[in-house]
Design a protein around this motif. Structure first.
Motif: not given
Length: 298
Positions: A196-222
């Protein structure tokens, strides 16, 4: 002597114990939710399918661009139809009000002529009080009680000033097209990806999981992990040379639960006022296929 004999109010009216009430299915039932009951973070909250050209609301709800645009367009069409119907209704009310005011003006003119030129006292024929009955306030136009009522006009102006707008389908808060924020996920390199397609954090390079707490940076969209933002971005107040304020950080909503479960909970609960096995309880949801336990254990 058993507990039933102590609480008995009569034959067949014994109070059931807690264990017996649980057997009947009364009370609150809890169930641990599995992975299948949670909407993945990379799925659209409208179509429940993987995101395509993702966008985010200021409250952190993710949508596919095409899905949310179609939803907002339908809302605008519905609001426009509603506004057209309200305008037609207002025009009818204005016509009726104008006719009523014209009738009242004619009666006032008639009463004025009778008072000043008719040689007799004024009558209140328009009040339904009977012909020939003198009106005490006739002609005293300067009294506040004789002034026209402005309350209806104020209510009409207040209703016109309250304009309805499009809202977010999930949160119900005000949402406009310009409020949507472009989202950019960082994909995992193909050499490390699974089926399956996977995404990761661009800073820590950790792969996102079902329970990951994510934030969005409005100016860049990352999209980053909340822990990565707190350790690497927040102290510097910048990301890739772009200033980042705390107001520019949006916490993404966790995957919405499906079925009868409450939103954003790992454990779902439901209360039954009627026993589950009585045939009168609502058995929709994951526990709907459970066997009947409406019987006392002997």
């Amino acid at each position: 002597m058993g507990k039933h004999s102590k609480n008995a109010g009569g034959k067949g009216a014994e109070a059931p114990t807690y264990a017996e009430r649980q057997m009947f299915g009364y009370g609150t039932h809890r169930e641990r939710l599995g992975k299948d009951a949670l909407l993945p973070f990379d799925h659209c909250s409208l179509t429940l399918s993987p995101l395509e050209d993702p966008v985010c609301t200021p409250e952190g709800v993710l949508y596919s661009r095409a899905a949310i645009l179609e939803n907002l367009l339908n809302q605008k069409r519905r609001l426009k139809r509603k506004a057209t119907q309200e305008d037609a209704k207002k025009k009818e009310e204005l016509v009726a009000k104008a006719a009523e005011e014209q009738a009242h003006a004619a009666k006032r003119l008639k009463r004025f002529e009778q008072t000043n030129f008719g040689g007799g006292g004024a009558t209140n024929d328009d009040d339904g009080g009977g012909a020939g009955k003198p009106s005490k306030l006739a002609g005293i136009f300067w009294l506040p009680s004789q002034a026209p009522d402005q309350s209806d006009e104020r209510k009409t102006e207040a209703a016109a000033s309250k304009k309805e707008t499009t809202t977010c389908p999930i949160t119900g808060k005000k949402l406009r097209l310009k409020d949507l924020i472009d989202v950019r996920f960082t994909r995992v390199p193909e050499s490390q990806q699974e089926e399956v397609q996977q995404f990761m954090c661009p800073v820590s390079r950790d792969i996102f999981g079902p329970t990951s707490k994510l934030v969005l940076l409005r100016p860049t969209g990352d999209v980053l992990l909340e822990s990565s933002y707190n350790t690497a971005v927040k102290p510097e107040a910048s990301y890739r040379g772009v200033p980042i304020q705390e107001t520019d950080v949006i916490t993404l909503k966790a995957g919405r639960n499906t079925g009868f479960a409450h939103a954003n909970n790992v454990e779902a609960s439901k209360s039954y006022m009627v026993g589950r096995g009585s045939g009168l309880a609502d058995l929709r949801g994951q526990g709907g296929s459970a066997p009947s336990r409406f019987a006392l254990s002997m």
